[in-house]
Motif scaffolding. Structure first.
Motif, PDB file in Angstrom:
ATOM      1  N   VAL A   1       0.838  -1.201   0.000  1.00 32.87           N
ATOM      2  CA  VAL A   1       0.000   0.000   0.000  1.00 32.87           C
ATOM      3  C   VAL A   1       0.872   1.249   0.000  1.00 32.87           C
ATOM      4  O   VAL A   1       0.593   2.220  -0.713  1.00 32.87           O
ATOM      5  CB  VAL A   1      -0.963  -0.007   1.202  1.00 32.87           C
ATOM      6  N   ILE A   2       1.940   1.237   0.790  1.00 34.12           N
ATOM      7  CA  ILE A   2       2.862   2.377   0.797  1.00 34.12           C
ATOM      8  C   ILE A   2       3.392   2.623  -0.613  1.00 34.12           C
ATOM      9  O   ILE A   2       3.429   3.760  -1.099  1.00 34.12           O
ATOM     10  CB  ILE A   2       4.034   2.123   1.775  1.00 34.12           C
ATOM     11  N   GLY A   3       3.806   1.566  -1.280  1.00 33.25           N
ATOM     12  CA  GLY A   3       4.307   1.707  -2.642  1.00 33.25           C
ATOM     13  C   GLY A   3       3.264   2.231  -3.601  1.00 33.25           C
ATOM     14  O   GLY A   3       3.559   3.086  -4.451  1.00 33.25           O
ATOM     15  N   ALA A   4       2.027   1.763  -3.450  1.00 35.92           N
ATOM     16  CA  ALA A   4       0.946   2.209  -4.329  1.00 35.92           C
ATOM     17  C   ALA A   4       0.652   3.693  -4.122  1.00 35.92           C
ATOM     18  O   ALA A   4       0.383   4.422  -5.087  1.00 35.92           O
ATOM     19  CB  ALA A   4      -0.311   1.383  -4.073  1.00 35.92           C
ATOM     20  N   ILE A   5       0.707   4.134  -2.876  1.00 36.46           N
ATOM     21  CA  ILE A   5       0.449   5.558  -2.603  1.00 36.46           C
ATOM     22  C   ILE A   5       1.565   6.414  -3.174  1.00 36.46           C
ATOM     23  O   ILE A   5       1.321   7.473  -3.768  1.00 36.46           O
ATOM     24  CB  ILE A   5       0.270   5.805  -1.101  1.00 36.46           C
ATOM     25  N   MET A   6       2.809   5.967  -3.022  1.00 40.38           N
ATOM     26  CA  MET A   6       3.912   6.733  -3.609  1.00 40.38           C
ATOM     27  C   MET A   6       3.767   6.806  -5.126  1.00 40.38           C
ATOM     28  O   MET A   6       3.989   7.864  -5.729  1.00 40.38           O
ATOM     29  CB  MET A   6       5.242   6.101  -3.222  1.00 40.38           C
ATOM     30  N   ASP A   7       3.369   5.705  -5.737  1.00 39.62           N
ATOM     31  CA  ASP A   7       3.163   5.709  -7.192  1.00 39.62           C
ATOM     32  C   ASP A   7       2.052   6.675  -7.595  1.00 39.62           C
ATOM     33  O   ASP A   7       2.094   7.250  -8.686  1.00 39.62           O
ATOM     34  CB  ASP A   7       2.798   4.303  -7.682  1.00 39.62           C
ATOM     35  N   SER A   8       1.069   6.850  -6.708  1.00 40.16           N
ATOM     36  CA  SER A   8      -0.074   7.703  -7.044  1.00 40.16           C
ATOM     37  C   SER A   8       0.291   9.181  -7.066  1.00 40.16           C
ATOM     38  O   SER A   8      -0.525  10.002  -7.504  1.00 40.16           O
ATOM     39  CB  SER A   8      -1.234   7.468  -6.067  1.00 40.16           C
TER      40      SER A   8
ATOM     41  N   ARG B   1      -9.246   4.696  -3.645  1.00 40.78           N
ATOM     42  CA  ARG B   1      -9.082   3.584  -4.590  1.00 40.78           C
ATOM     43  C   ARG B   1      -8.093   2.550  -4.049  1.00 40.78           C
ATOM     44  O   ARG B   1      -8.358   1.332  -4.078  1.00 40.78           O
ATOM     45  CB  ARG B   1      -8.587   4.116  -5.939  1.00 40.78           C
ATOM     46  N   ILE B   2      -6.970   3.023  -3.542  1.00 41.92           N
ATOM     47  CA  ILE B   2      -5.953   2.113  -3.012  1.00 41.92           C
ATOM     48  C   ILE B   2      -6.483   1.361  -1.801  1.00 41.92           C
ATOM     49  O   ILE B   2      -6.243   0.156  -1.641  1.00 41.92           O
ATOM     50  CB  ILE B   2      -4.669   2.896  -2.667  1.00 41.92           C
ATOM     51  N   ALA B   3      -7.229   2.048  -0.949  1.00 41.50           N
ATOM     52  CA  ALA B   3      -7.825   1.402   0.225  1.00 41.50           C
ATOM     53  C   ALA B   3      -8.783   0.297  -0.203  1.00 41.50           C
ATOM     54  O   ALA B   3      -8.776  -0.804   0.366  1.00 41.50           O
ATOM     55  CB  ALA B   3      -8.545   2.431   1.080  1.00 41.50           C
ATOM     56  N   GLN B   4      -9.595   0.585  -1.203  1.00 43.38           N
ATOM     57  CA  GLN B   4     -10.558  -0.411  -1.670  1.00 43.38           C
ATOM     58  C   GLN B   4      -9.849  -1.589  -2.332  1.00 43.38           C
ATOM     59  O   GLN B   4     -10.268  -2.740  -2.174  1.00 43.38           O
ATOM     60  CB  GLN B   4     -11.556   0.244  -2.629  1.00 43.38           C
ATOM     61  N   GLU B   5      -8.768  -1.328  -3.052  1.00 47.07           N
ATOM     62  CA  GLU B   5      -7.999  -2.411  -3.652  1.00 47.07           C
ATOM     63  C   GLU B   5      -7.374  -3.294  -2.570  1.00 47.07           C
ATOM     64  O   GLU B   5      -7.122  -4.486  -2.791  1.00 47.07           O
ATOM     65  CB  GLU B   5      -6.906  -1.842  -4.554  1.00 47.07           C
ATOM     66  N   ALA B   6      -7.131  -2.702  -1.386  1.00 46.62           N
ATOM     67  CA  ALA B   6      -6.560  -3.465  -0.272  1.00 46.62           C
ATOM     68  C   ALA B   6      -7.633  -4.163   0.551  1.00 46.62           C
ATOM     69  O   ALA B   6      -7.324  -4.841   1.532  1.00 46.62           O
ATOM     70  CB  ALA B   6      -5.745  -2.540   0.625  1.00 46.62           C
ATOM     71  N   GLY B   7      -8.899  -3.983   0.142  1.00 44.18           N
ATOM     72  CA  GLY B   7      -9.992  -4.690   0.813  1.00 44.18           C
ATOM     73  C   GLY B   7     -10.799  -3.883   1.792  1.00 44.18           C
ATOM     74  O   GLY B   7     -11.689  -4.412   2.474  1.00 44.18           O
ATOM     75  N   LEU B   8     -10.550  -2.561   1.885  1.00 45.93           N
ATOM     76  CA  LEU B   8     -11.307  -1.716   2.795  1.00 45.93           C
ATOM     77  C   LEU B   8     -12.524  -1.133   2.072  1.00 45.93           C
ATOM     78  O   LEU B   8     -12.433  -0.737   0.911  1.00 45.93           O
ATOM     79  CB  LEU B   8     -10.442  -0.565   3.326  1.00 45.93           C
ATOM     80  N   SER B   9     -13.642  -1.080   2.772  1.00 45.47           N
ATOM     81  CA  SER B   9     -14.826  -0.431   2.203  1.00 45.47           C
ATOM     82  C   SER B   9     -14.679   1.079   2.354  1.00 45.47           C
ATOM     83  O   SER B   9     -13.788   1.569   3.055  1.00 45.47           O
ATOM     84  CB  SER B   9     -16.081  -0.889   2.945  1.00 45.47           C
ATOM     85  N   GLN B  10     -15.555   1.832   1.702  1.00 45.16           N
ATOM     86  CA  GLN B  10     -15.501   3.287   1.825  1.00 45.16           C
ATOM     87  C   GLN B  10     -15.735   3.711   3.272  1.00 45.16           C
ATOM     88  O   GLN B  10     -15.100   4.651   3.760  1.00 45.16           O
ATOM     89  CB  GLN B  10     -16.549   3.944   0.915  1.00 45.16           C
ATOM     90  N   GLU B  11     -16.625   3.013   3.967  1.00 47.48           N
ATOM     91  CA  GLU B  11     -16.900   3.335   5.368  1.00 47.48           C
ATOM     92  C   GLU B  11     -15.678   3.033   6.236  1.00 47.48           C
ATOM     93  O   GLU B  11     -15.331   3.820   7.135  1.00 47.48           O
ATOM     94  CB  GLU B  11     -18.104   2.542   5.872  1.00 47.48           C
ATOM     95  N   GLU B  12     -15.017   1.908   5.967  1.00 47.71           N
ATOM     96  CA  GLU B  12     -13.809   1.562   6.718  1.00 47.71           C
ATOM     97  C   GLU B  12     -12.692   2.564   6.443  1.00 47.71           C
ATOM     98  O   GLU B  12     -11.934   2.936   7.348  1.00 47.71           O
ATOM     99  CB  GLU B  12     -13.361   0.144   6.358  1.00 47.71           C
ATOM    100  N   PHE B  13     -12.602   2.991   5.202  1.00 48.10           N
ATOM    101  CA  PHE B  13     -11.623   4.010   4.833  1.00 48.10           C
ATOM    102  C   PHE B  13     -11.854   5.286   5.637  1.00 48.10           C
ATOM    103  O   PHE B  13     -10.920   5.857   6.217  1.00 48.10           O
ATOM    104  CB  PHE B  13     -11.731   4.302   3.335  1.00 48.10           C
ATOM    105  N   GLN B  14     -13.108   5.725   5.705  1.00 48.38           N
ATOM    106  CA  GLN B  14     -13.401   6.972   6.405  1.00 48.38           C
ATOM    107  C   GLN B  14     -13.097   6.847   7.900  1.00 48.38           C
ATOM    108  O   GLN B  14     -12.540   7.768   8.513  1.00 48.38           O
ATOM    109  CB  GLN B  14     -14.875   7.362   6.192  1.00 48.38           C
ATOM    110  N   ARG B  15     -13.451   5.702   8.474  1.00 48.85           N
ATOM    111  CA  ARG B  15     -13.133   5.499   9.895  1.00 48.85           C
ATOM    112  C   ARG B  15     -11.624   5.479  10.114  1.00 48.85           C
ATOM    113  O   ARG B  15     -11.126   5.999  11.115  1.00 48.85           O
ATOM    114  CB  ARG B  15     -13.752   4.190  10.399  1.00 48.85           C
TER     115      ARG B  15
END
Length: 213
Positions: free
Chosen positions: A121-128, A144-158
């Motif tokens: 995920v760190i690498g994906a964010i740096m690439d972004s 997008r990266i959070a969802q690709e890692a399996g987090l829902s939008q609600e989980e991302f916000q939390r």
């Protein structure tokens, strides 16, 4: 939610740390300490186990262009040579740089994704960073990266509004400043700062340490 609102949601005014403030903290700390090669609470590490003969510590930020360049150009060979062979223990320490709210949110997402996915995920964010330069809002990339890692939008916000996690990151930033860290990327090999962070420069120091005793 607008990007401005996201920034204040991702990191409270209390937690917001600017690059200038980080530099001031480091100046007050008065130089590099001796603990850079030792374990610190919250460390994310791969490679050899704790207590390895050689420990490489990188202080970096997902919003740092030089950090992204290192992870794109040096990390693949470094990882193959030293990490995957378990010759060194590689420790990544989070040091948010401006925009610090985006960096902090990115680090929080990587931690919420779990230890097994943290470095990807760190690498994906740096690439972004390339997407941000092209006009994509950082929040959109992070979601997008959070969802690709399996987090829902609600989980991302939390995740990006978790005050306890933000406070823990603040503590890690203070610890980094106490080591004399004021910018990224900063590397230590067995507690000694290394200025040449090319593969060749790091290899010179690491190979010498591996050959000792």
């Amino acid at each position: 939610m607008t990007d401005r609102k996201f920034r204040f949601a991702a990191m409270s005014r209390r937690a917001a740390v600017t690059g200038a403030a980080l530099a001031a903290m480091a100046a007050l700390a008065g130089g590099a300490g001796s603990g850079s090669g030792s374990s610190t609470e919250g460390d994310m590490a791969i490679g050899a186990s704790e207590g390895a003969k050689v420990t490489v510590v990188e202080y970096a930020s997902v919003t740092c262009g030089a950090c992204a360049a290192w992870h794109d150009q040096v990390w693949p060979e470094f990882k193959a040579k030293y990490v995957e062979t378990e010759k060194v223990r590689f420790v990544f320490r989070e040091f948010p740089t401006p925009p610090a709210d985006v960096a902090t949110a990115g680090f929080l997402v990587a931690r919420c994704a779990g230890e097994g996915q943290y470095f990807n995920v760190i690498g994906a964010i740096m690439d972004s960073q390339r997407e941000w330069a092209a006009g994509t809002p950082p929040r959109q990339s992070l979601l997008r990266i959070a969802q690709e890692a399996g987090l829902s939008q609600e989980e991302f916000q939390r995740c990006v509004t978790d005050e306890a996690a933000i406070a823990a990151m603040e503590q890690r930033v203070r610890a980094a400043a106490a080591e004399g860290v004021s910018g990224t990327p900063t590397f230590f090999v067995n507690g000694e700062r290394v200025s040449d962070v090319s593969l060749e420069g790091l290899s010179t120091v690491i190979d010498a340490a591996l050959a000792e005793g």
